[in-house]
Design a protein around this motif. Sequence first.
Motif, PDB file in Angstrom:
ATOM      1  N   UNK A  57      33.298   8.495  58.494  1.00  9.99           N
ATOM      2  CA  UNK A  57      33.168   7.979  59.863  1.00  9.99           C
ATOM      3  C   UNK A  57      34.359   7.106  60.244  1.00  9.99           C
ATOM      4  N   UNK A  58      34.958   6.444  59.270  1.00  7.88           N
ATOM      5  CA  UNK A  58      36.082   5.571  59.545  1.00  7.88           C
ATOM      6  C   UNK A  58      37.419   6.149  59.147  1.00  7.88           C
ATOM      7  N   UNK A  59      37.502   7.459  59.064  1.00  7.85           N
ATOM      8  CA  UNK A  59      38.720   8.094  58.542  1.00  7.85           C
ATOM      9  C   UNK A  59      39.947   7.852  59.407  1.00  7.85           C
ATOM     10  N   UNK A  60      39.765   7.509  60.685  1.00  9.86           N
ATOM     11  CA  UNK A  60      40.902   7.262  61.570  1.00  9.86           C
ATOM     12  C   UNK A  60      41.319   5.798  61.607  1.00  9.86           C
ATOM     13  N   UNK A  61      40.671   4.963  60.825  1.00  9.37           N
ATOM     14  CA  UNK A  61      41.034   3.549  60.809  1.00  9.37           C
ATOM     15  C   UNK A  61      42.459   3.406  60.286  1.00  9.37           C
ATOM     16  N   UNK A  62      43.317   2.675  60.993  1.00 11.94           N
ATOM     17  CA  UNK A  62      44.726   2.571  60.577  1.00 11.94           C
ATOM     18  C   UNK A  62      44.938   2.054  59.164  1.00 11.94           C
ATOM     19  N   UNK A  63      44.086   1.149  58.698  1.00 14.54           N
ATOM     20  CA  UNK A  63      44.297   0.565  57.374  1.00 14.54           C
ATOM     21  C   UNK A  63      44.020   1.540  56.239  1.00 14.54           C
ATOM     22  N   UNK A  64      43.332   2.640  56.528  1.00 11.90           N
ATOM     23  CA  UNK A  64      43.017   3.618  55.480  1.00 11.90           C
ATOM     24  C   UNK A  64      43.724   4.944  55.731  1.00 11.90           C
ATOM     25  N   UNK A  65      44.706   4.925  56.614  1.00  8.47           N
ATOM     26  CA  UNK A  65      45.322   6.168  57.064  1.00  8.47           C
ATOM     27  C   UNK A  65      46.100   6.880  55.978  1.00  8.47           C
ATOM     28  N   UNK A  66      46.646   6.159  55.004  1.00 14.10           N
ATOM     29  CA  UNK A  66      47.488   6.799  53.999  1.00 14.10           C
ATOM     30  C   UNK A  66      46.726   7.845  53.202  1.00 14.10           C
ATOM     31  N   UNK A  67      45.527   7.489  52.750  1.00 17.63           N
ATOM     32  CA  UNK A  67      44.768   8.393  51.884  1.00 17.63           C
ATOM     33  C   UNK A  67      43.285   8.089  51.982  1.00 17.63           C
ATOM     34  N   UNK A  68      42.411   9.113  51.972  1.00 22.61           N
ATOM     35  CA  UNK A  68      40.969   8.881  52.087  1.00 22.61           C
ATOM     36  C   UNK A  68      40.382   7.997  50.991  1.00 22.61           C
ATOM     37  N   UNK A  69      41.042   7.926  49.857  1.00 25.80           N
ATOM     38  CA  UNK A  69      40.505   7.122  48.755  1.00 25.80           C
ATOM     39  C   UNK A  69      40.452   5.647  49.099  1.00 25.80           C
ATOM     40  N   UNK A  70      41.354   5.183  49.952  1.00 24.37           N
ATOM     41  CA  UNK A  70      41.355   3.772  50.339  1.00 24.37           C
ATOM     42  C   UNK A  70      40.073   3.449  51.094  1.00 24.37           C
ATOM     43  N   UNK A  71      39.775   4.252  52.106  1.00 22.71           N
ATOM     44  CA  UNK A  71      38.543   4.047  52.866  1.00 22.71           C
ATOM     45  C   UNK A  71      37.306   4.215  52.016  1.00 22.71           C
ATOM     46  N   UNK A  72      37.347   5.154  51.060  1.00 24.15           N
ATOM     47  CA  UNK A  72      36.185   5.371  50.196  1.00 24.15           C
ATOM     48  C   UNK A  72      35.944   4.166  49.299  1.00 24.15           C
ATOM     49  N   UNK A  73      36.996   3.612  48.709  1.00 24.16           N
ATOM     50  CA  UNK A  73      36.836   2.437  47.852  1.00 24.16           C
ATOM     51  C   UNK A  73      36.269   1.261  48.648  1.00 24.16           C
ATOM     52  N   UNK A  74      36.787   1.052  49.850  1.00 22.44           N
ATOM     53  CA  UNK A  74      36.281  -0.038  50.694  1.00 22.44           C
ATOM     54  C   UNK A  74      34.830   0.203  51.083  1.00 22.44           C
ATOM     55  N   UNK A  75      34.491   1.451  51.410  1.00 22.11           N
ATOM     56  CA  UNK A  75      33.119   1.774  51.795  1.00 22.11           C
ATOM     57  C   UNK A  75      32.151   1.589  50.637  1.00 22.11           C
ATOM     58  N   UNK A  76      32.579   1.895  49.419  1.00 24.24           N
ATOM     59  CA  UNK A  76      31.712   1.697  48.252  1.00 24.24           C
ATOM     60  C   UNK A  76      31.392   0.213  48.067  1.00 24.24           C
ATOM     61  N   UNK A  77      32.389  -0.641  48.242  1.00 24.04           N
ATOM     62  CA  UNK A  77      32.132  -2.074  48.153  1.00 24.04           C
ATOM     63  C   UNK A  77      31.223  -2.530  49.288  1.00 24.04           C
ATOM     64  N   UNK A  78      31.481  -2.035  50.483  1.00 22.45           N
ATOM     65  CA  UNK A  78      30.671  -2.401  51.649  1.00 22.45           C
ATOM     66  C   UNK A  78      29.223  -1.951  51.479  1.00 22.45           C
ATOM     67  N   UNK A  79      29.026  -0.744  50.996  1.00 25.52           N
ATOM     68  CA  UNK A  79      27.666  -0.220  50.825  1.00 25.52           C
ATOM     69  C   UNK A  79      26.874  -1.030  49.812  1.00 25.52           C
TER      70      UNK A  79
END
Length: 372
Positions: A150-172
């Motif tokens: 859902x947040x794949x277009x967020x600028x801070x995670x734009x380089x690679x999906x793994x960044x957003x996934x790691x952040x989402x795992x902590x958030x969840x």
Amino acid sequence: MIAGCAVLAIAAAPAGAAVVPDRAMAALAARLFPLLSAWPQSGREGPVATMLTARRQRIAACAGQAPCVLQAARWTDEERDTIAQAASRSGSHAAPDDGAPAGVMREIGGINAVIGVYGQGAPARYPKIDGPDPQQIAANAAAAVSMAEAGRDDPTTALDPSIGLALALLDANDRDEAIAFEPLDARFNAAAMARAKTLDWAHYRYTAIIVPGIGPEDPATPLSALGKLNVRMAAKLWREGRAPFILFSGGTVHPRGTRHAEAIEMAHALAERFGVPENAILVEPYARHTTTNLRNATRRLAALGAPLDRPALISTNPDQSRYIEGVVFAQRNQHELGYQPGRVGARLSPTELEFQPSALSLRVDPMDPLDP
């Protein structure tokens, strides 16, 4: 380990849809992955672009299946080396003392560790106080995969999906400890920061009295008996003029799930019980271990503008003081941090040790995602 479970696919956003940046995730990304989250466009060409495209295709091929996505998002050694080699040419202003490639290697290692611990059931570094709820790993990992998509277009995670996934795992898993007190110095240390700008450091033997936390073992107790002892000893040393500041270090650690930050509770006690003014008190409410007590204290001294070539004074109860002076502690620093956060110097009393901070402590360590 996670059993197979499907994740509802997130509908593709319509063309021209607005990007809605997540400020909390941006702050967490900046703390954990400062180099990767700010990776410049100029560094996304050639072999790096080819590698990143292959990673996105590998993740997309999982069609939202959580176990597949989690494994696909992990970085291989070859992928890690490719982007680390490009890091030296990225022009980043946030490079650590040992260079951007080394910093990127640590950040990639941190991403893989977060995915392993919070998504795939690998043991946490400190399982008594870290890691996910074992009963919720599968459900939270599935939710995190959807959150990251859902947040794949967020600028801070734009380089690679793994960044957003790691952040989402902590958030969840509600593990946002790494940003819980931000902006730290503006919220908690403003008076001391202002005073430091006009301070004559040469007037004092030590830059600060560093006081590590000693947590209680029940959630209802805000400050342990040994914590109270540490506060009293620090107040006496400050009244004697040994240093201009008292720096308390200790996070929300013991027991697991506590809401009491050791540094905050000690600072409150110091002000209320001993009348030490606000502009003489610094808090560092993130450290979860004695190793990071000294590392994080050094970071606050650097932010304060204190001269790191001058010593600080560690004041704590005799047992912890002996531990800090010992070989086991030095070995633990080397194993967990990869360096010594400073040099433990002369012993002045059973509760006092000199400490020479090291600028190596400024390195970000995403392998401990709750206190990088």
